[in-house]
Enzyme design. Structure first.
Site, mmCIF file in Angstrom:
data_model
loop_
_atom_site.group_PDB
_atom_site.id
_atom_site.type_symbol
_atom_site.label_atom_id
_atom_site.label_comp_id
_atom_site.label_asym_id
_atom_site.label_seq_id
_atom_site.Cartn_x
_atom_site.Cartn_y
_atom_site.Cartn_z
ATOM 1 N N ARG A 1 23.289 -32.808 10.940
ATOM 2 C CA ARG A 1 22.919 -32.775 9.580
ATOM 3 C C ARG A 1 23.394 -34.286 9.102
ATOM 4 N NH1 ARG A 1 25.157 -27.393 6.765
ATOM 5 N NH2 ARG A 1 24.394 -28.483 4.873
ATOM 6 N N ARG B 1 15.424 -25.587 6.460
ATOM 7 C CA ARG B 1 15.222 -24.279 5.766
ATOM 8 C C ARG B 1 13.571 -24.287 5.289
ATOM 9 N NH1 ARG B 1 20.611 -22.826 2.642
ATOM 10 N NH2 ARG B 1 21.702 -21.959 4.524
ATOM 11 N N GLN C 1 28.065 -31.391 -2.638
ATOM 12 C CA GLN C 1 29.103 -31.863 -1.576
ATOM 13 C C GLN C 1 29.366 -33.566 -1.655
ATOM 14 O OE1 GLN C 1 27.048 -30.547 1.965
ATOM 15 N NE2 GLN C 1 27.897 -28.382 1.656
ATOM 16 N N ARG D 1 37.280 -25.807 -2.126
ATOM 17 C CA ARG D 1 37.733 -26.684 -3.164
ATOM 18 C C ARG D 1 39.293 -26.248 -3.480
ATOM 19 N NH1 ARG D 1 32.354 -26.702 -3.168
ATOM 20 N NH2 ARG D 1 31.338 -28.340 -4.063
ATOM 21 N N LYS E 1 32.499 -19.198 -1.074
ATOM 22 C CA LYS E 1 33.177 -20.026 -0.334
ATOM 23 C C LYS E 1 33.065 -21.578 -1.041
ATOM 24 C CE LYS E 1 28.874 -20.795 2.772
ATOM 25 N NZ LYS E 1 28.780 -22.316 2.918
ATOM 26 N N ASP F 1 20.486 -22.643 -2.720
ATOM 27 C CA ASP F 1 21.082 -21.708 -1.704
ATOM 28 C C ASP F 1 20.323 -20.167 -1.866
ATOM 29 O OD1 ASP F 1 22.582 -23.574 -0.620
ATOM 30 O OD2 ASP F 1 24.452 -22.653 -1.490
HETATM 31 C C1 S3P Z 1 27.504 -26.512 -1.614
HETATM 32 C C2 S3P Z 1 26.621 -27.418 -2.019
HETATM 33 C C3 S3P Z 1 25.341 -27.363 -1.820
HETATM 34 C C4 S3P Z 1 25.028 -26.026 -1.171
HETATM 35 C C5 S3P Z 1 26.118 -25.671 -0.140
HETATM 36 C C6 S3P Z 1 27.442 -25.600 -0.733
HETATM 37 C C7 S3P Z 1 28.912 -26.636 -1.926
HETATM 38 O O1 S3P Z 1 24.878 -28.230 -1.030
HETATM 39 O O2 S3P Z 1 23.521 -26.040 -0.377
HETATM 40 O O3 S3P Z 1 25.719 -24.324 0.591
HETATM 41 O O4 S3P Z 1 29.908 -26.179 -1.753
HETATM 42 O O5 S3P Z 1 29.303 -28.041 -2.639
HETATM 43 P P1 S3P Z 1 24.328 -29.680 -1.845
HETATM 44 O O6 S3P Z 1 25.529 -30.826 -1.541
HETATM 45 O O7 S3P Z 1 23.173 -30.115 -1.393
HETATM 46 O O8 S3P Z 1 24.623 -29.725 -3.140
#
Ligand code: S3P
Length: 465
Positions: free
Chosen positions: A145, A374, A192, A47, A42, A343
Site C-alpha cells: 500500500r 477493491r 488516515q 485513535r 476500529k 468502506d
Molecule cells: C480509516 C480511513 C479510511 C478507511 C479505513 C479507515 C481511518 O481510509 O478506508 O478503513 O480509520 O482513518 P482513508 O485514509 O482513505 O480515508
C-alpha cells in the site's frame, strides 16, 4: 460447529465457512428479534489508543470480550506497548496509562503494523516528531500500500525525516526530530493521512493546518477536541497547535461505539433476507453514516433512536424494517460522497446488483489502495456471480436486476475482510452451497461476523468449521 477460537484473538486459525441455500419455501422461523451488539469501531479504537497515550490519564475502555476486538486494533496496542505505553487487557476492559506528549520510549525492535493501514499511517505521524528513530513493517498486503505520498507531505511540509523502500512502501524508517509549523494540502481526501498530519502537528514548533479536497471521517478532530487539544476546524481545514495540553481527568472511561461499517453488512443481510434487524449502540458519526441515506433513498425504511453523544461521537440504535420495505431504486452516490462511504462501497455494490437500473461508482480510485485493489476485486467477484458490470479506471457501472440470482460456488476474498463479508452476503441469494476458505480474515474488523450473520439468516444456513 465453530471451534478453535478460544482465547487466541490474535492468531489466524483456519476457518472455513459454508453458506447454505435457503431451501424452505416459507420464510425461516427465527428467534425473537433481539438487538445485535457490533464489534467496537476500529477507527475510533485506534485513535483512542494513540491519542489516549498522549494524555496523562488512565483510560478504561470497557469491552464485551477480548475475542470481539478487531485484530487491527491489536496491531496498535502492540505498537504502543513497544513504545513504552502501559496497556493491560482483561476479559472486560482494556486499561491504558497515557504517557503524555514526549513520554514515549524508543522501541527496541521494529514495529509490525500487520494488516492495519490506520496503525501505519497514524504511527508515521506520531513518530515523525519523537526524539528517537523507529522502523515500521507490515504484512504482504500492507507492504503493497502507498506510503510515499504521506511521507513526502511530512518531509517537505513539516521537515520530517521519513525513509521508505525504493518502491515508496514499507518498511519505513522514521528518524524522529523536532518538526516545523506548516500548511499541508492533501492530494486526496484521506482520514488516515489527515490524522497523521494532526498527530505530527502536536510535535512541531508552530501551528500545522491540513486541508483535504473533500470531507473524510473526522474521528481524530473530534477526539482531539473532546480531550481538550487546541484544534480549530473550518470547512475541510483543521489547524492544530503544538504541544496542546490535553485537559482530560486523571482517570476516565471511554465507551467505543459499535462499528457502523460492520453494521452495513448486517443491514445488507436484513435487506437480502427480508428481515427486520436491530443494532444497538452503533456509532452514528455524520462522516460515517452516509450509506444509510443511500439505502433510504432507494426505499429501505431505517429508524434511528436512543441517540446520545459521548466524547463528541454520536451513537444510537438502528432498526431496519427489511420485512416490509426494501431497496428498489439504483443507488445515487455522488463523487463528493465517496470518502463518506469508502468502506461501504463493497457491500453497496453487492446490493446494487439487486436493484433494477444502473448504479455508477466514480471518483473512487482510492479503493485501489485498500487491503486489496477493491475496484478490481469487486469487478472480478461480481462478474463471477453473474452481475453485469463495466470497469472504469476510477470505479465501475453496475447494471442491476431485481430478479438477479447470483451463481458462484467459491468466494475469493483476496485477503480482504470487507470482500469476504460483502460476498458472504451475496452468497445468501444463491441457490447452491457457497464456500469461503480462510474466512478468519473477517477478524480484521469483525471477529464474530459469521455468528452474528447466523442470528439474522438462521443458524442452519451458516456452517463454520
Ligand atoms: C480509516 C480511513 C479510511 C478507511 C479505513 C479507515 C481511518 O481510509 O478506508 O478503513 O480509520 O482513518 P482513508 O485514509 O482513505 O480515508
Amino acid at each position: 460447529m465453530y471451534e478453535g477460537r478460544g482465547m487466541r484473538p490474535f492468531c489466524f486459525y483456519t476457518m472455513n465457512v459454508e453458506i447454505r441455500p435457503n431451501t424452505s419455501s416459507l420464510r425461516a422461523q427465527h428467534a425473537a428479534l433481539r438487538p445485535i451488539t457490533l464489534p467496537p469501531d476500529k477507527s475510533i479504537f485506534h485513535r483512542l489508543l494513540i491519542i489516549g497515550s498522549l494524555t496523562n490519564s488512565r483510560i478504561q475502555i470497557p469491552i464485551t470480550s477480548i475475542e470481539d476486538i478487531p485484530v487491527d486494533v491489536y496491531a496498535t496496542i502492540l505498537a504502543l506497548q513497544s513504545l513504552g505505553v502501559p496497556i493491560e487487557l482483561s476479559r472486560s476492559e482494556i486499561v491504558l496509562e497515557g504517557v503524555g506528549i514526549g513520554g514515549f520510549h524508543a522501541p527496541t525492535h521494529q514495529i509490525n503494523c500487520a494488516n492495519s493501514g490506520t496503525t501505519a499511517r497514524l504511527l508515521i505521524g506520531l513518530l515523525a516528531g519523537q526524539k528517537f528513530s523507529s522502523k515500521l513493517t507490515g504484512d504482504v498486503s500492507l507492504s503493497k500500500r502507498p506510503m510515499k505520498r504521506l511521507a513526502d507531505l511530512l518531509n517537505t511540509g513539516l521537515g520530517a525525516d521519513i525513509l521508505l523502500s525504493a518502491e515508496g512502501r514499507m518498511p519505513i524508517v522514521i528518524n524522529g526530530r523536532e518538526l516545523h509549523f506548516g500548511i499541508i494540502n492533501l492530494p486526496v481526501a484521506s482520514a488516515q493521512m489527515k490524522s497523521a498530519v494532526l498527530l505530527a502537528g502536536l510535535h512541531t514548533d508552530g501551528e500545522v493546518s491540513v486541508t483535504e479536497p473533500l470531507q473524510s471521517r473526522d474521528h481524530t478532530e473530534r477526539m482531539l477536541k473532546a480531550f481538550g487539544a487546541k484544534i480549530t476546524i473550518t470547512g475541510t481545514t483543521s489547524a492544530i497547535n503544538p504541544k496542546s495540553n490535553f485537559t482530560t481527568d486523571e482517570e476516565f472511561t471511554y465507551h467505543v461505539p459499535g462499528d457502523i461499517s460492520s453494521a452495513a453488512f448486517l443491514i445488507a443481510a436484513g435487506v437480502i433476507g427480508r428481515r427486520n434487524i436491530i443494532l444497538s449502540n452503533v456509532g452514528l458519526n455524520p462522516t460515517r453514516r452516509k450509506f444509510l441515506d443511500v439505502l433510504a433513498a432507494s426505499g429501505l425504511e431505517i429508524e434511528i433512536s436512543a441517540v446520545r453523544e459521548e466524547w463528541g461521537e454520536e451513537r444510537g440504535r438502528i432498526e431496519i424494517l427489511g420485512e416490509d420495505t426494501s431497496i428498489s431504486k439504483p443507488f445515487e452516490i455522488s463523487p463528493d460522497d465517496i470518502p463518506l462511504v469508502i468502506d461501504e462501497i463493497p457491500i453497496l455494490s453487492v446490493l446494487a446488483s439487486f436493484c433494477k437500473g444502473v448504479t455508477t461508482i466514480s471518483h473512487a480510485e482510492e479503493l485501489r489502495n485498500k487491503e486489496s485493489d477493491r475496484l478490481a476485486a469487486l469487478v472480478k467477484n461480481l462478474r463471477a456471480f453473474g452481475v453485469l458490470i463495466e470497469e472504469k479506471e476510477d470505479g465501475f457501472i453496475i447494471f442491476g436486476d431485481e430478479n438477479f440470482i447470483p451463481k458462484n460456488r467459491v468466494i475469493e476474498h483476496f485477503g480482504d475482510h470487507r470482500m469476504a463479508m460483502a460476498f458472504a452476503i451475496m452468497g445468501l441469494r444463491t441457490k447452491e452451497l457457497v464456500t469461503i476458505s480462510d474466512a478468519s480474515v473477517v477478524s480484521i474488523s469483525y471477529p464474530r461476523f459469521f455468528e452474528d450473520l447466523a442470528l439474522i439468516v438462521g443458524a442452519r444456513r451458516i456452517k463454520i468449521s
